[in-house]
Design a protein around this motif. Structure first.
Motif, PDB file in Angstrom:
ATOM      1  N   THR A  78       0.833  -1.203   0.000  1.00 16.58           N
ATOM      2  CA  THR A  78       0.000   0.000   0.000  1.00 16.58           C
ATOM      3  C   THR A  78       0.866   1.251   0.000  1.00 16.58           C
ATOM      4  O   THR A  78       0.617   2.211  -0.752  1.00 16.58           O
ATOM      5  N   TYR A  79       1.904   1.237   0.834  1.00 23.62           N
ATOM      6  CA  TYR A  79       2.818   2.382   0.888  1.00 23.62           C
ATOM      7  C   TYR A  79       3.530   2.566  -0.447  1.00 23.62           C
ATOM      8  O   TYR A  79       3.583   3.675  -0.996  1.00 23.62           O
ATOM      9  N   TYR A  80       4.092   1.489  -0.992  1.00 23.52           N
ATOM     10  CA  TYR A  80       4.875   1.594  -2.223  1.00 23.52           C
ATOM     11  C   TYR A  80       4.024   2.073  -3.404  1.00 23.52           C
ATOM     12  O   TYR A  80       4.435   2.952  -4.162  1.00 23.52           O
ATOM     13  N   TRP A 387      15.484   7.008  -0.540  1.00 28.46           N
ATOM     14  CA  TRP A 387      14.853   7.802   0.520  1.00 28.46           C
ATOM     15  C   TRP A 387      13.418   7.329   0.765  1.00 28.46           C
ATOM     16  O   TRP A 387      12.973   7.193   1.901  1.00 28.46           O
ATOM     17  N   SER A 388      12.691   7.046  -0.304  1.00 30.18           N
ATOM     18  CA  SER A 388      11.317   6.568  -0.172  1.00 30.18           C
ATOM     19  C   SER A 388      11.273   5.198   0.510  1.00 30.18           C
ATOM     20  O   SER A 388      10.412   4.944   1.359  1.00 30.18           O
ATOM     21  N   ASP A 389      12.199   4.314   0.136  1.00 29.25           N
ATOM     22  CA  ASP A 389      12.270   2.994   0.780  1.00 29.25           C
ATOM     23  C   ASP A 389      12.459   3.134   2.286  1.00 29.25           C
ATOM     24  O   ASP A 389      11.799   2.458   3.084  1.00 29.25           O
ATOM     25  N   SER A 390      13.375   4.025   2.668  1.00 22.49           N
ATOM     26  CA  SER A 390      13.673   4.190   4.093  1.00 22.49           C
ATOM     27  C   SER A 390      12.498   4.816   4.836  1.00 22.49           C
ATOM     28  O   SER A 390      12.196   4.435   5.972  1.00 22.49           O
ATOM     29  N   CYS A 391      11.824   5.773   4.194  1.00 23.90           N
ATOM     30  CA  CYS A 391      10.637   6.379   4.813  1.00 23.90           C
ATOM     31  C   CYS A 391       9.536   5.338   4.993  1.00 23.90           C
ATOM     32  O   CYS A 391       8.817   5.341   5.999  1.00 23.90           O
ATOM     33  N   GLY A 392       9.419   4.447   4.017  1.00 22.29           N
ATOM     34  CA  GLY A 392       8.439   3.361   4.121  1.00 22.29           C
ATOM     35  C   GLY A 392       8.730   2.447   5.290  1.00 22.29           C
ATOM     36  O   GLY A 392       7.821   2.053   6.025  1.00 22.29           O
ATOM     37  N   ALA A 393      10.006   2.108   5.467  1.00 20.35           N
ATOM     38  CA  ALA A 393      10.385   1.223   6.576  1.00 20.35           C
ATOM     39  C   ALA A 393      10.060   1.867   7.929  1.00 20.35           C
ATOM     40  O   ALA A 393       9.542   1.210   8.839  1.00 20.35           O
TER      41      ALA A 393
END
Length: 409
Positions: A78-80, A387-393
């Motif tokens: 959902t986030y991705y 950056w988006s990957d890390s924010c998602g985590a």
């Protein structure tokens, strides 16, 4: 001051600046340092497959039953999908407002070698999810099928008898621990690797970029502004109000991986550093990071999806093609789908572009228009991807009630 006592992100920044100066003012000396960057990238690529495979299995088995895996998987996807869609819409808005392609000289177009034979489709990307031979996929470095197989393998480990489950869980936890030790050892050499990589790229591209900067400046500016809006406004808002965490404190923690992503233009090569920074600096658990980050490095391409949308619209404007609202929405959907799993495809950026252009009937030769500035924009969009990957985590970890070091008190 002892250089070893300087924090890693400062070492990388210093190495980056020195590399730019070295590559520009002493281009003849680059051949003596380029091998350092090549060895560093090879070392990072060496650990990617065993690290991803062991980390995902370790993460899946630590979740317990399938219900936990399904919940975490749903939140992750959902986030991705959500952030990628927001990124594309940001790019679409900016390119419609600025109209960088209007009046562009088509004489700047370059030929693209090997484009036709490497053209893919969204259907091909989804077919790559299921490997015919997992060993071959590992050997080829194709991460998406490795992730798929690792999730299945980890899930069914939890369904075996207790003695087998404990043995296999302990084994893959041990493998993951060893791979993290190897990764941390390689990370120590990041400044040297960045120096070799950046110096080589500066020598290779400085003259060419200077000659075309004026003609493609507005297009490049459009991409950069859209990327900055997504990275510095959209994603921090999600982290702050959905993740209940401090986005800019987290950004500071991610300095080293982001600088490395910018220098290498590779989300996958940066993955070991991203995992290390998230767990050690931002306090995200291994259960979350080991599942979300490898998946994100493969299918969550916010920056790339945004870039593909802007580039397609730029090409349409340059050729005088007026895309209808429906066609622009088709660009949005196709860019989103094409960004999933693009990392393992040869000539990934160009292949993705052909999918988008074909969907709305634009000439594939238009890719040559944007090829000249692709390298620098690739560096920027890769940084946004990471950056988006890390924010998602961080966001997902907080949704699981984890007390991270960047959580809002």
């Amino acid at each position: 001051m002892n250089i070893l006592k300087i924090k890693l992100h400062w070492q990388i920044l210093i190495a980056f600046i020195l590399a730019v100066l070295f590559g520009y003012f002493i281009p003849d000396g680059v051949k003596y340092v380029s091998w350092i960057g090549d060895i560093f990238l090879r070392a990072l690529k060496m650990v990617i497959i065993p690290l991803v495979f062991s980390s995902i299995i370790s993460g899946v088995t630590s979740m317990g039953d399938g219900k936990n895996l399904g919940r975490l998987g749903f939140k992750t996807m959902t986030y991705y999908l959500g952030t990628s869609t927001l990124a594309i819409l940001t790019g679409l808005t900016m390119v419609n407002l600025i109209k960088p392609g209007v009046g562009v000289d088509l004489g700047f177009s370059k030929s693209v070698e090997g484009l036709t034979e490497n053209t893919g489709s969204v259907r091909d990307i989804f077919f790559r999810l299921i490997p015919e031979n997992i060993i071959d996929s590992m050997a080829q470095g194709d991460i998406l099928p490795v992730i798929f197989f690792a999730i299945l393998f980890g899930f069914f480990i939890t369904k075996t008898a207790t003695k087998y489950r404990e043995t296999l869980t302990n084994f893959f936890d041990s493998v993951f621990e060893v791979m993290m030790k190897v990764t941390l050892f390689i990370i120590k050499f990041t400044p040297l690797g960045i120096f070799g990589i950046v110096a080589t790229e500066v020598k290779r591209n400085s003259g060419e970029l200077a000659s075309i900067a004026g003609s493609l400046a507005i297009y490049s500016l459009t991409v950069v502004v859209a990327l900055l809006i997504h990275a510095l406004i959209t994603l921090p808002v999600i982290v702050r109000f959905i993740g209940k965490a401090k986005p800019y404190a987290h950004l500071k923690n991610m300095t080293a991986p982001l600088l490395t992503a910018f220098s290498t233009s590779s989300s996958s090569a940066t993955l070991p550093l991203t995992m290390q920074a998230l767990e050690n600096n931002s306090g995200v658990s291994n259960k979350v990071s080991s599942f979300t980050l490898p998946l994100g490095a493969t299918i969550n391409m916010d920056g790339t999806a945004l870039y593909e949308c802007v580039a397609a619209m730029f090409i349409a404007q340059a050729y005088g093609v007026e895309l209808t609202f429906i066609q622009q929405m088709l660009v949005v959907v196709t860019a989103l789908l094409a960004s999933i799993g693009a990392a393992g495809i040869p000539m990934a950026g160009l292949v993705m572009m052909t999918v988008v252009l074909t969907a709305v009937g634009l000439p594939l030769e238009g890719i040559g228009l944007v090829l000249a500035v692709d390298r620098i924009l690739d560096m920027l969009r890769t940084s946004v991807n990471v950056w988006s990957d890390s924010c998602g985590a961080v966001t997902i970890a907080r949704s699981e009630n984890e007390e991270t070091s960047v959580a809002i008190d």
